[in-house]
Design an enzyme around this catalytic site. Structure first.
Site, PDB file in Angstrom:
ATOM      1  N   HIS A  17       0.759  -1.189   0.036  1.00  0.00           N
ATOM      2  CA  HIS A  17      -0.027   0.127  -0.095  1.00  0.00           C
ATOM      3  C   HIS A  17       0.899   1.156  -0.060  1.00  0.00           C
ATOM      4  CE1 HIS A  17      -3.233  -2.676   2.240  1.00  0.00           C
ATOM      5  NE2 HIS A  17      -3.564  -2.558   1.069  1.00  0.00           N
ATOM      6  N   LYS A  41     -18.012  -5.988   7.631  1.00  0.00           N
ATOM      7  CA  LYS A  41     -16.988  -6.703   7.927  1.00  0.00           C
ATOM      8  C   LYS A  41     -16.384  -6.440   9.354  1.00  0.00           C
ATOM      9  CE  LYS A  41     -14.082  -7.149   3.485  1.00  0.00           C
ATOM     10  NZ  LYS A  41     -12.971  -6.426   2.865  1.00  0.00           N
ATOM     11  N   ARG A  90      -2.027  -6.365  -8.032  1.00  0.00           N
ATOM     12  CA  ARG A  90      -0.874  -7.132  -7.797  1.00  0.00           C
ATOM     13  C   ARG A  90      -0.310  -8.206  -8.673  1.00  0.00           C
ATOM     14  NH1 ARG A  90      -3.194  -8.436  -1.680  1.00  0.00           N
ATOM     15  NH2 ARG A  90      -4.755  -8.380  -3.067  1.00  0.00           N
ATOM     16  N   SER A 128      -2.887  -7.712   3.270  1.00  0.00           N
ATOM     17  CA  SER A 128      -3.352  -7.518   4.658  1.00  0.00           C
ATOM     18  C   SER A 128      -3.595  -8.802   5.411  1.00  0.00           C
ATOM     19  CB  SER A 128      -4.603  -6.578   4.934  1.00  0.00           C
ATOM     20  OG  SER A 128      -4.111  -5.240   4.241  1.00  0.00           O
TER      21      SER A 128
HETATM   22  O1  PNS Z   1      -8.630  -2.602   0.328  1.00  0.00           O
HETATM   23  P1  PNS Z   1      -9.823  -3.315  -0.223  1.00  0.00           P
HETATM   24  O2  PNS Z   1     -10.787  -4.084   0.711  1.00  0.00           O
HETATM   25  O3  PNS Z   1      -9.637  -3.998  -1.629  1.00  0.00           O
HETATM   26  O4  PNS Z   1     -10.678  -2.112  -0.893  1.00  0.00           O
HETATM   27  C1  PNS Z   1     -11.964  -2.118  -1.415  1.00  0.00           C
HETATM   28  C2  PNS Z   1     -12.907  -0.745  -1.507  1.00  0.00           C
HETATM   29  C3  PNS Z   1     -12.810  -0.219  -0.187  1.00  0.00           C
HETATM   30  C4  PNS Z   1     -12.120  -0.068  -2.411  1.00  0.00           C
HETATM   31  C5  PNS Z   1     -14.386  -1.326  -2.336  1.00  0.00           C
HETATM   32  O5  PNS Z   1     -14.706  -2.258  -1.447  1.00  0.00           O
HETATM   33  C6  PNS Z   1     -15.142  -0.030  -2.076  1.00  0.00           C
HETATM   34  O6  PNS Z   1     -14.837   0.882  -2.583  1.00  0.00           O
HETATM   35  N1  PNS Z   1     -16.053  -0.018  -1.025  1.00  0.00           N
HETATM   36  C7  PNS Z   1     -17.133   0.975  -0.943  1.00  0.00           C
HETATM   37  C8  PNS Z   1     -18.352   0.873  -1.470  1.00  0.00           C
HETATM   38  C9  PNS Z   1     -18.505   0.840  -2.980  1.00  0.00           C
HETATM   39  O7  PNS Z   1     -18.164   1.946  -3.538  1.00  0.00           O
HETATM   40  N2  PNS Z   1     -18.774   0.010  -3.725  1.00  0.00           N
HETATM   41  C10 PNS Z   1     -18.990   0.074  -5.141  1.00  0.00           C
HETATM   42  C11 PNS Z   1     -17.597  -0.476  -5.983  1.00  0.00           C
HETATM   43  S1  PNS Z   1     -17.891  -1.785  -6.764  1.00  0.00           S
END
Ligand code: PNS
Length: 166
Positions: A17, A41, A90, A128
Site C-alpha cells: 500500500h 466486515k 498485484r 493485509s
Molecule cells: O482494500 P480493499 O478491501 O480491496 O478495498 C475495497 C474498496 C474499499 C475500495 C471497495 O470495497 C469499495 O470501494 N467499497 C465502498 C463501497 C463501494 O463504493 N462499492 C462500489 C464499488 S464496486
C-alpha cells in the site's frame, strides 16, 4: 489542483500500500487515502486505528491526507473534490474484481476515472490478510509492513488470541 483518492480497507496498511501511496502522491497535488468504515466486515483494527496507522506510515509524504469514509467510494471521491481513484494491481487475479469495480464506479460517475498502479514486484505477494496470518503464528512481518505500525499489529494479534483463550 489535481487530487486523487486511494480507497481501501488497509486492515492493516502494508508496504505494498505504502509503495502505491508514494508513487501516486508523486503524480498529483494531493492524495487522499480513504479508509473504508465497513459495517459488513469485522476488521482487526477500528477505522480510527487504521487512519492513525496510515498517518504514522505516511508522515514523510507532505501531500498525503488520510480520512475515514463510509458508503460508496465515488461519493467520497466527489466530496473530496477529486477526479481519480487510485488502486493497485498485484497480479492478474486482482484484475477481474478491480476492473468490475472501476467500471461500476465509472458508470455511477463518468467524471471519475480509476488509475491503476502495478504493485512493485517485491511487494506483489503481500496482502493485509497474509500479514495477519504470518503475525498470528509469530512470524516476522518486518518485510511486509511499515516499521511504524509493526508492533501495533503484533500487540493486537496477541490480544485477540488471548481473548479467544478465555
Ligand atoms: O482494500 P480493499 O478491501 O480491496 O478495498 C475495497 C474498496 C474499499 C475500495 C471497495 O470495497 C469499495 O470501494 N467499497 C465502498 C463501497 C463501494 O463504493 N462499492 C462500489 C464499488 S464496486
Amino acid at each position: 489542483m489535481k487530487r486523487a483518492v486511494y480507497p481501501g480497507s488497509f486492515d492493516p496498511v502494508t508496504k505494498g500500500h505504502l509503495d502505491i501511496i508514494e508513487r501516486a502522491a508523486a503524480l498529483v497535488d494531493e492524495l487522499i487515502v480513504g479508509v473504508l468504515n465497513n459495517n459488513a466486515k469485522i476488521p482487526l483494527f477500528s477505522v480510527e486505528e487504521r487512519v492513525n496507522m496510515l498517518n504514522k506510515a505516511t508522515g514523510h509524504i507532505p501531500n498525503v491526507r488520510v480520512e475515514a469514509f463510509s458508503g460508496l467510494s465515488v461519493d467520497f471521491v466527489r466530496r473530496c473534490g477529486a477526479g481519480f481513484i487510485v488502486r493497485g494491481l498485484r497480479a492478474v487475479t486482482d484484475f477481474e474484481y478491480e476492473l468490475q469495480m472501476a467500471q461500476t464506479n465509472r458508470s455511477i460517475d463518468c467524471g471519475i476515472d480509476t488509475l491503476f498502479f502495478t504493485t512493485a514486484l517485491e511487494y506483489a505477494y503481500i496482502s493485509s490478510t497474509i500479514v495477519k496470518e504470518v503475525a498470528s503464528y509469530g512470524g516476522d512481518i518486518s518485510g511486509f509492513v511499515p516499521e511504524a505500525v509493526k508492533d501495533q499489529i503484533y500487540c493486537r494479534i496477541s490480544e485477540t488470541q488471548r481473548e479467544k483463550c478465555k
